[in-house]
Design a protein around this motif. Structure first.
Motif, mmCIF file in Angstrom:
data_model
loop_
_atom_site.group_PDB
_atom_site.id
_atom_site.type_symbol
_atom_site.label_atom_id
_atom_site.label_comp_id
_atom_site.label_asym_id
_atom_site.label_seq_id
_atom_site.Cartn_x
_atom_site.Cartn_y
_atom_site.Cartn_z
ATOM 1 N N LEU A 50 -15.175 -20.920 -87.927
ATOM 2 C CA LEU A 50 -15.846 -19.869 -88.685
ATOM 3 C C LEU A 50 -15.054 -18.571 -88.618
ATOM 4 C CD1 LEU A 50 -19.552 -20.487 -87.626
ATOM 5 C CD2 LEU A 50 -18.393 -21.241 -89.708
ATOM 6 N N PRO A 51 -14.895 -17.889 -89.748
ATOM 7 C CA PRO A 51 -14.135 -16.637 -89.754
ATOM 8 C C PRO A 51 -15.006 -15.465 -89.299
ATOM 9 C CG PRO A 51 -14.856 -17.150 -91.978
ATOM 10 C CD PRO A 51 -15.323 -18.287 -91.103
ATOM 11 N N GLY A 52 -14.549 -14.747 -88.308
ATOM 12 C CA GLY A 52 -15.244 -13.533 -87.906
ATOM 13 C C GLY A 52 -16.321 -13.768 -86.868
ATOM 14 N N LEU A 53 -16.476 -12.798 -85.991
ATOM 15 C CA LEU A 53 -17.457 -12.911 -84.914
ATOM 16 C C LEU A 53 -18.905 -12.894 -85.398
ATOM 17 C CD1 LEU A 53 -15.739 -10.656 -82.218
ATOM 18 C CD2 LEU A 53 -15.900 -13.153 -82.244
ATOM 19 N N PRO A 54 -19.267 -12.124 -86.433
ATOM 20 C CA PRO A 54 -20.663 -12.187 -86.888
ATOM 21 C C PRO A 54 -21.089 -13.599 -87.284
ATOM 22 C CG PRO A 54 -19.618 -10.230 -87.770
ATOM 23 C CD PRO A 54 -18.529 -11.037 -87.122
ATOM 24 N N ALA A 55 -20.214 -14.323 -87.984
ATOM 25 C CA ALA A 55 -20.549 -15.696 -88.379
ATOM 26 C C ALA A 55 -20.701 -16.591 -87.158
ATOM 27 C CB ALA A 55 -19.467 -16.248 -89.311
ATOM 28 N N PRO A 61 -16.968 -3.883 -86.415
ATOM 29 C CA PRO A 61 -17.872 -2.763 -86.139
ATOM 30 C C PRO A 61 -19.041 -3.232 -85.278
ATOM 31 C CG PRO A 61 -17.365 -2.931 -88.486
ATOM 32 C CD PRO A 61 -16.858 -4.187 -87.850
ATOM 33 N N PRO A 62 -19.432 -2.468 -84.278
ATOM 34 C CA PRO A 62 -20.535 -2.913 -83.424
ATOM 35 C C PRO A 62 -21.828 -3.132 -84.198
ATOM 36 C CG PRO A 62 -19.999 -0.600 -83.010
ATOM 37 C CD PRO A 62 -18.909 -1.149 -83.868
ATOM 38 N N LEU A 96 -21.946 -6.681 -85.541
ATOM 39 C CA LEU A 96 -22.226 -7.658 -84.490
ATOM 40 C C LEU A 96 -23.693 -7.597 -84.068
ATOM 41 C CD1 LEU A 96 -19.044 -7.116 -82.287
ATOM 42 C CD2 LEU A 96 -19.453 -8.949 -83.934
ATOM 43 N N ALA A 97 -24.202 -6.389 -83.914
ATOM 44 C CA ALA A 97 -25.602 -6.240 -83.510
ATOM 45 C C ALA A 97 -26.540 -6.813 -84.567
ATOM 46 C CB ALA A 97 -25.915 -4.765 -83.260
ATOM 47 N N ARG A 98 -26.217 -6.590 -85.834
ATOM 48 C CA ARG A 98 -27.060 -7.107 -86.913
ATOM 49 C C ARG A 98 -27.058 -8.633 -86.925
ATOM 50 N NH1 ARG A 98 -25.190 -4.123 -90.407
ATOM 51 N NH2 ARG A 98 -23.526 -5.435 -91.244
ATOM 52 N N ALA A 99 -25.878 -9.237 -86.761
ATOM 53 C CA ALA A 99 -25.791 -10.701 -86.751
ATOM 54 C C ALA A 99 -26.586 -11.284 -85.591
ATOM 55 C CB ALA A 99 -24.331 -11.129 -86.665
ATOM 56 N N ALA A 100 -26.495 -10.648 -84.429
ATOM 57 C CA ALA A 100 -27.236 -11.143 -83.268
ATOM 58 C C ALA A 100 -28.743 -11.028 -83.489
ATOM 59 C CB ALA A 100 -26.813 -10.382 -82.017
ATOM 60 N N LEU A 129 -19.267 2.106 -75.171
ATOM 61 C CA LEU A 129 -19.851 2.389 -76.486
ATOM 62 C C LEU A 129 -20.319 1.100 -77.161
ATOM 63 C CD1 LEU A 129 -17.389 5.105 -77.867
ATOM 64 C CD2 LEU A 129 -19.751 5.440 -77.118
ATOM 65 N N TYR A 130 -19.486 0.066 -77.109
ATOM 66 C CA TYR A 130 -19.864 -1.214 -77.707
ATOM 67 C C TYR A 130 -21.045 -1.831 -76.969
ATOM 68 C CZ TYR A 130 -16.433 -2.093 -81.385
ATOM 69 O OH TYR A 130 -15.732 -2.068 -82.571
ATOM 70 N N ALA A 131 -21.003 -1.798 -75.648
ATOM 71 C CA ALA A 131 -22.083 -2.405 -74.873
ATOM 72 C C ALA A 131 -23.424 -1.751 -75.203
ATOM 73 C CB ALA A 131 -21.782 -2.293 -73.380
ATOM 74 N N LYS A 132 -23.431 -0.439 -75.312
ATOM 75 C CA LYS A 132 -24.676 0.251 -75.636
ATOM 76 C C LYS A 132 -25.145 -0.092 -77.047
ATOM 77 C CE LYS A 132 -24.103 4.183 -72.503
ATOM 78 N NZ LYS A 132 -23.916 5.650 -72.397
ATOM 79 N N ALA A 133 -24.215 -0.131 -77.995
ATOM 80 C CA ALA A 133 -24.587 -0.447 -79.375
ATOM 81 C C ALA A 133 -25.105 -1.871 -79.502
ATOM 82 C CB ALA A 133 -23.389 -0.239 -80.299
ATOM 83 N N LEU A 134 -24.591 -2.769 -78.663
ATOM 84 C CA LEU A 134 -24.967 -4.181 -78.737
ATOM 85 C C LEU A 134 -26.128 -4.530 -77.809
ATOM 86 C CD1 LEU A 134 -21.368 -5.723 -78.732
ATOM 87 C CD2 LEU A 134 -22.884 -5.451 -80.703
ATOM 88 N N GLY A 135 -26.567 -3.577 -77.002
ATOM 89 C CA GLY A 135 -27.599 -3.887 -76.021
ATOM 90 C C GLY A 135 -27.109 -4.863 -74.975
ATOM 91 N N CYS A 136 -25.807 -4.791 -74.666
ATOM 92 C CA CYS A 136 -25.171 -5.727 -73.740
ATOM 93 C C CYS A 136 -25.110 -5.098 -72.352
ATOM 94 C CB CYS A 136 -23.763 -6.064 -74.241
ATOM 95 S SG CYS A 136 -22.827 -7.150 -73.145
ATOM 96 N N PRO A 137 -25.668 -5.730 -71.326
ATOM 97 C CA PRO A 137 -25.776 -5.084 -70.017
ATOM 98 C C PRO A 137 -24.563 -5.227 -69.110
ATOM 99 C CG PRO A 137 -26.924 -7.179 -69.968
ATOM 100 C CD PRO A 137 -26.412 -7.011 -71.375
ATOM 101 N N ARG A 138 -23.573 -6.055 -69.493
ATOM 102 C CA ARG A 138 -22.470 -6.352 -68.571
ATOM 103 C C ARG A 138 -21.118 -6.233 -69.264
ATOM 104 N NH1 ARG A 138 -26.171 -10.218 -68.441
ATOM 105 N NH2 ARG A 138 -27.582 -10.310 -66.640
ATOM 106 N N ILE A 139 -20.147 -5.729 -68.506
ATOM 107 C CA ILE A 139 -18.771 -5.604 -68.985
ATOM 108 C C ILE A 139 -17.848 -6.241 -67.955
ATOM 109 C CG2 ILE A 139 -16.906 -4.008 -69.583
ATOM 110 C CD1 ILE A 139 -19.055 -1.988 -70.413
#
Length: 238
Positions: A17-22, A44-45, A48-52, A95-105
């Motif tokens: 699949l092309p791209g991370l959103p897909a 763009p974060p 990704l957030a929208r796809a998730a 910045l990405y983690a906050k935009a994605l609601g991701c708790p770990r880096i």
């Protein structure tokens, strides 16, 4: 024993699949409730957030930027002379983690610089890594974020840096003890632990207090039957 929870690493899975959103949509449609992304920074974060959200997927882990991959860099956390770039990358990851609601880096230590002798630069790289980890712990605490460091991957990632600490069979745990910050945790990378050290069950028992999460390693995230670890291996506490 708590039930195991699985996340799909979409940097490895669904490569057709092309791209991370897909890929995120495919993971959610396949029944996963959580996903990891190695390096999300080409998308763009918001996308990704929208796809998730569309498939009810929780992003649970991203990596810090790798640096200049054309020059062979694979993380900057322990690389001498690259402290400023590591900190810039950490800010981007936050910045990405906050935009994605991701708790770990995942804080990537990186590789021994090309042309350098591993033994000769070991002490300097450990000093740089400790300095960067202490800085990262403070930055991440402000956003209530956690970070992981893995035990190392010298067999599958050529030149991957891993500190040599005679007092510990898992040097990453010794590093965490030196830093002493509760939001820095060990990623129990089962695949690399097995091929680098063996004694998998003993390591799990000994280092579980440091562990924030587990991973089968790069081969397991693609095709589990290709990994070296037999699926029938007993687990600690079972």
């Amino acid at each position: 024993m708590a039930p195991l929870r699985f996340s799909a690493n979409v940097s490895w899975l669904f490569p057709e699949l092309p791209g991370l959103p897909a890929r995120l949509r495919a993971a959610g449609s396949s029944g996963f409730e959580a996903a990891e992304v190695g390096w999300p920074y080409e998308e763009p974060p918001e996308a990704l957030a929208r796809a998730a959200r569309e498939v009810g997927l929780q992003l649970v882990l991203i990596n810090t930027p790798p640096g200049d991959r054309e020059k062979g860099e694979m993380g900057l956390g322990a690389v001498p002379g690259r402290q400023a770039a590591f900190r810039d990358g950490l800010e981007q990851a936050v910045l990405y983690a906050k935009a994605l609601g991701c708790p770990r880096i995942h804080l990537m230590a990186g590789r021994v610089p090309q042309g350098a002798d591993r033994a000769a630069v070991r002490g300097e790289m450990e000093t740089v890594f400790l300095e960067n980890l202490r800085h990262a712990a403070g930055v991440l605490a402000q956003g209530e974020l956690y970070s992981w460091i893995p035990p190392g991957a010298r067999r599958t990632l050529w030149g991957c840096w891993n500190p040599s600490t005679p007092a510990s069979r898992t040097p990453a745990a010794a590093i965490l003890e030196k830093v002493g910050r509760p939001n820095l945790q060990l990623q129990m990378d089962i695949f690399h632990w097995q091929i680098m050290d063996g004694n998998l069950t003993g390591n799990i028992r000994e280092f579980l207090p440091f562990v924030g999460g587990t991973g089968p390693g790069p081969r397991g995230t693609q095709q589990p039957w290709r990994a070296e670890l037999p699926l029938s291996v007993p687990t600690a506490g079972r």
